[in-house]
Design an enzyme around this catalytic site. Structure first.
Site, PDB file in Angstrom:
ATOM      1  CG  LEU A  17      26.006  -4.477  -5.854  1.00 34.54           C
ATOM      2  CD1 LEU A  17      27.012  -5.596  -5.638  1.00 34.54           C
ATOM      3  CD2 LEU A  17      26.388  -3.267  -5.015  1.00 34.54           C
ATOM      4  CD  GLU A 484       0.111   3.152  -8.697  1.00 35.80           C
ATOM      5  OE1 GLU A 484       1.346   3.213  -8.792  1.00 35.80           O
ATOM      6  OE2 GLU A 484      -0.526   3.675  -7.772  1.00 35.80           O
ATOM      7  CG  HIS A 695       9.471  -0.757   2.734  1.00 33.79           C
ATOM      8  ND1 HIS A 695       8.431  -0.279   3.490  1.00 33.79           N
ATOM      9  CD2 HIS A 695       9.708   0.166   1.786  1.00 33.79           C
ATOM     10  CE1 HIS A 695       8.056   0.904   3.009  1.00 33.79           C
ATOM     11  NE2 HIS A 695       8.812   1.196   1.978  1.00 33.79           N
TER      12      HIS A 695
END
Ligand code: GLN
Ligand code: ZN
Length: 755
Positions: A17, A484, A695
């Site tokens: 999905l 990172e 976000h």
């Protein structure tokens, strides 16, 4: 005995999905193709449950993004700003979930919040005075019929009206109660329609019942349900609770006309006592949540059976159920081909939990289940605990009070650090990660697949680090990060480098929307074997004169985002991890790293739902575990921490008490409400409340950021304010990241010129 499942994972065993949705977002497939993937998944999930012999299978537990959002859309709680985009149903839905910035439109997404004490996030519905709550959606009906076509009569699941109103945010004059008549009408309409379609049971999820409630809440609950239950049209209604117990109003709840009540006997410590004290009505079905929907360990049959025996004394009408939706555990063990059999035999994911439900519900009906093979096998498995090993516990025993105290006190450290670090006013920084582009991910997969060796892998990581450093210098950031690139996940990466952890390959769990996480499993005592991040940080620092932050994940977050053991306490696990991180902190310091960030992104997440449990069950050890990580560093070494979601107003003193020097957190989406609380509490830690929301791909304008900073400065001392985005940038693309950071630096310059 019958068996039931509260809800099933949605994203598919291989995250089908997620991938389909993302293709749809990129315009690579159309809505029909996306719908097709979705309906195939639903069909498979229903079939899985049917094949396992589950009696009560849910429908409408599927979602393209989130169940609260689905409920909002079902009830016409769609703010005008999204309606006015004039998109079709699906795209309106996604615009609420993800925001919409296209063709001159610029609408941000609904706020997102953590779902109770889980790492799942829901979208917060927005209710305005002119919001007309009424039934307009069809999803719940369509999915019921879809399952019916497959020969399965499901129990449709809905977020109940109480939890919906409790979690939605009202923006105008009216409050939740003012919408109760409309929402009652809508739910009655839903019940009626489902009856028409042939449903026999409906499940209303009311997890808000396990929170601390006051009398107003209870009056609202009662009002909603007295009316809804007075109009059942002969359908049976299951009140489903989870994540805790319903101690405040148990006796009143059981007197209402529900046909079934679902209680969580894993996290709901008091539920069993409530039943013993008040009994359980004989005309209702008790859906007993005894199979843990939140952890991956095989059920301990002996414990489950003894609970069942206990419950049987109070109810002759028990359905064996999961403790909460299986949404919070991964799909299946089937793909975990790398797990050693001695390890794997302890685990049960969603599919395997279905088998447990079935097995137990059959065994309990036998004359003497103790002599049955399945029971004996399970007992043998748990005759010794999975995780016992090394002597790490003794290191914990040797800890004393001083190990949790950093000296000198923070105000003195702050002066010293200002001098040593010599940063400009309003230092700019980021939270740590930079975009995980295809290039970054490919490097990692190639390494994992054995296509490239460690050396070649690291060479690429170093190249990425160098580019990242140069970029940040070019943009003009003050405190740099290495990006990172060596980690795909802030917890998994540390887990992989610590002894005691076990890893899965495909054990994904939905975090929000299309984002899934793959929590590692704490299998035995945790220890650091060797330095984890030191080489990367050292390299990054060697490239620049600006300070580069060392970047670690804190013990509480590592613990909270792992599947924990069930044979030792959370406190012990937290200290074991803290000792490992402490060793890493000291090694970074030794390597010349002057600023070390220890992320506690998830600290707030496992705060017990009820206030009375906050300290005794959690904060007392969580804050200490963090302090243990950094109490050994020099005064001039600056310790940062980062927390996602700023809703820590109520524990602000405890956050300050972590004794970090600087904290960054999300603030942009909670409309900066945290700032008042910081001021009111004389918050001592320097702060970087995120100045924009990472976000969504939207690029913030310079003036927006300037405005946000100005607002912050009304509440925060100017020499305590840091400027940063609200979280790591790993989920973003490069273009929007660079554009946003350029604007951030630009905005900071404007602010500096004013102060
Ligand atoms: N340092 C981490 C990052 O930047 C923090 C992530 C998080 O808070 N979830 O990605
Ligand atoms: Zn964050």
């Amino acid at each position: 005995m019958n068996s039931a499942v509260i809800g099933f994972p949605r994203v598919g065993t291989l995250r089908e999905l997620k991938f389909a949705s993302e293709k749809y977002f990129r315009g690579e497939i159309d809505s029909e193709e996306l719908e097709e993937v979705a309906s195939k998944l639903r069909a498979t999930h229903w079939k899985n449950q049917k094949d396992a012999g589950i009696d009560f299978i849910s429908s409408n537990d599927f979602s393209f993004y989130d169940g609260m959002l689905d409920t909002a859309v079902l009830l016409n709680v769609i703010p005008k700003k999204y309606k006015e985009l004039n998109l079709d149903e699906l795209d309106t839905y996604f615009s609420m979930a993800r925001g919409y910035q296209k063709d001159g439109n610029d609408v941000s997404a609904l706020a997102m919040k953590k779902w109770f004490n889980t790492n799942y996030h829901y979208m917060v519905p927005e209710i305005y005075d002119d919001t007309e709550i009424k039934l307009t959606g069809k999803k719940v009906f369509k999915e019921f019929q879809e399952a019916e076509k497959q020969g399965i009569k499901t129990k449709p699941v809905l977020i109940g009206p109480f939890t919906f109103l409790k979690l939605a945010r009202c923006y105008g004059e009216k409050n939740a109660k003012d919408f109760s008549d409309d929402i009652i009408k809508a739910y009655i309409e839903i019940v009626r329609k489902l009856k028409e379609l042939g449903a026999t049971w409906i499940q209303f999820d009311e997890p808000s019942l396990v929170t601390d409630l006051d009398d107003n809440d209870w009056q609202l609950f009662k009002k909603l349900y007295l009316e809804i239950l007075g109009n059942k049209y002969g359908i049976k209604i299951l009140l489903q609770t989870y994540f805790g117990d319903i101690r405040d109003y148990y006796d009143e709840i059981i007197s209402l006309d529900f046909d079934g009540i679902g209680l969580d006997f894993i996290e709901g410590k008091e539920n069993i006592n409530l039943i013993k004290k008040y009994g359980f009505p004989s005309d209702k079905v008790l859906f007993a949540g005894l199979i843990n929907g939140k952890n991956i360990w095989k059920a301990n049959y002996e414990r489950v059976f003894s609970k069942l025996e206990e419950l049987k004394e109070y109810s002759s009408n028990i359905v064996l159920s999961t403790s909460c939706s299986l949404l919070h555990v991964p799909y299946t063990l089937e793909h975990e081909t790398d797990l050693k059999p001695v390890v794997k035999k302890y685990f049960a994911f969603a599919i395997e939990k279905l088998q447990e439900l079935k097995e137990i519900s059959v065994l309990i009906e036998t004359d003497d289940y103790k002599v049955e093979k399945e029971f004996a096998e399970n007992r043998a498995l748990y005759s010794k605990t999975a995780g016992e090993n090394s002597g790490e516990i003794s290191k914990i025993d040797r800890l004393n009070k001083d190990d949790f105290i950093r000296l000198p006190k923070r105000s003195e450290r702050q002066k010293l650090q200002k001098k040593v670090l010599n940063l400009p006013m309003f230092p700019t920084t980021t939270i740590g990660s930079f975009p995980q582009t295809t290039e970054v991910k490919k490097n990692r997969t190639s390494f994992r697949n054995g296509e490239i060796g460690k050396e070649q892998y690291d060479r690429k990581v170093y190249e990425l680090i160098e580019r990242c450093i140069r970029k940040q210098e070019e943009i003009g950031i003050d405190v740099l990060v290495h990006g990172e690139y060596e980690r795909n996940d802030m917890v998994e990466f540390f887990g992989e480098n610590l002894d005691g952890y076990v890893f899965t390959k495909k054990a994904w769990v939905q975090s929000y929307g299309t984002r899934c996480v793959k929590p590692p499993i704490i299998f035995s005592d945790v220890k650091r074997i060797k330095p984890i991040t030191v080489e990367y940080s050292k390299y990054a620092q060697s490239l620049t004169d600006k300070p580069v932050k060392g970047m670690l994940t804190g013990p509480v977050t590592i613990l909270n985002w792992s599947f924990p053991r069930e044979d030792i306490s959370l406190e012990k696990m937290a200290y074991q991890i803290a000792i490992a991180i402490r060793e890493e902190v000291l090694d970074l310091e030794k390597a010349g790293i002057k600023i070390i960030q220890i992320d506690e992104a998830a600290l707030k997440e496992k705060l017990p739902i009820r206030k009375s449990d906050w300290y005794s069950e959690y904060l007392d050890f969580a804050i200490k575990a963090f302090r243990l990580c950094h109490s050994g560093v020099k005064p001039e070494t600056q310790i940062h921490t980062h927390m996602c979601y700023s809703e820590f107003n109520e524990i602000i003193k405890d956050i300050d008490n972590m004794d970090a020097d600087v904290i960054s957190f999300e603030a942009s989406r909670s409309k900066l409400t945290i700032l008042d609380a910081l001021k009111a509490n004389n918050f001592e830690t320097e702060v970087g409340p995120g100045v924009y929301d990472i976000h969504s791909p939207r690029v913030p304008f310079v003036r927006e950021i300037v405005e946000a900073i100005e607002q912050m400065l009304e509440k925060i001392d100017k020499d305590k304010l840091w400027i940063n985005p609200d979280c790591g940038l790993k989920t973003r693309g490069i273009p929007e990241t660079e554009a946003s950071l350029i604007n951030l630096v630009e905005a900071t310059k404007i602010i500096r010129s004013r102060y």
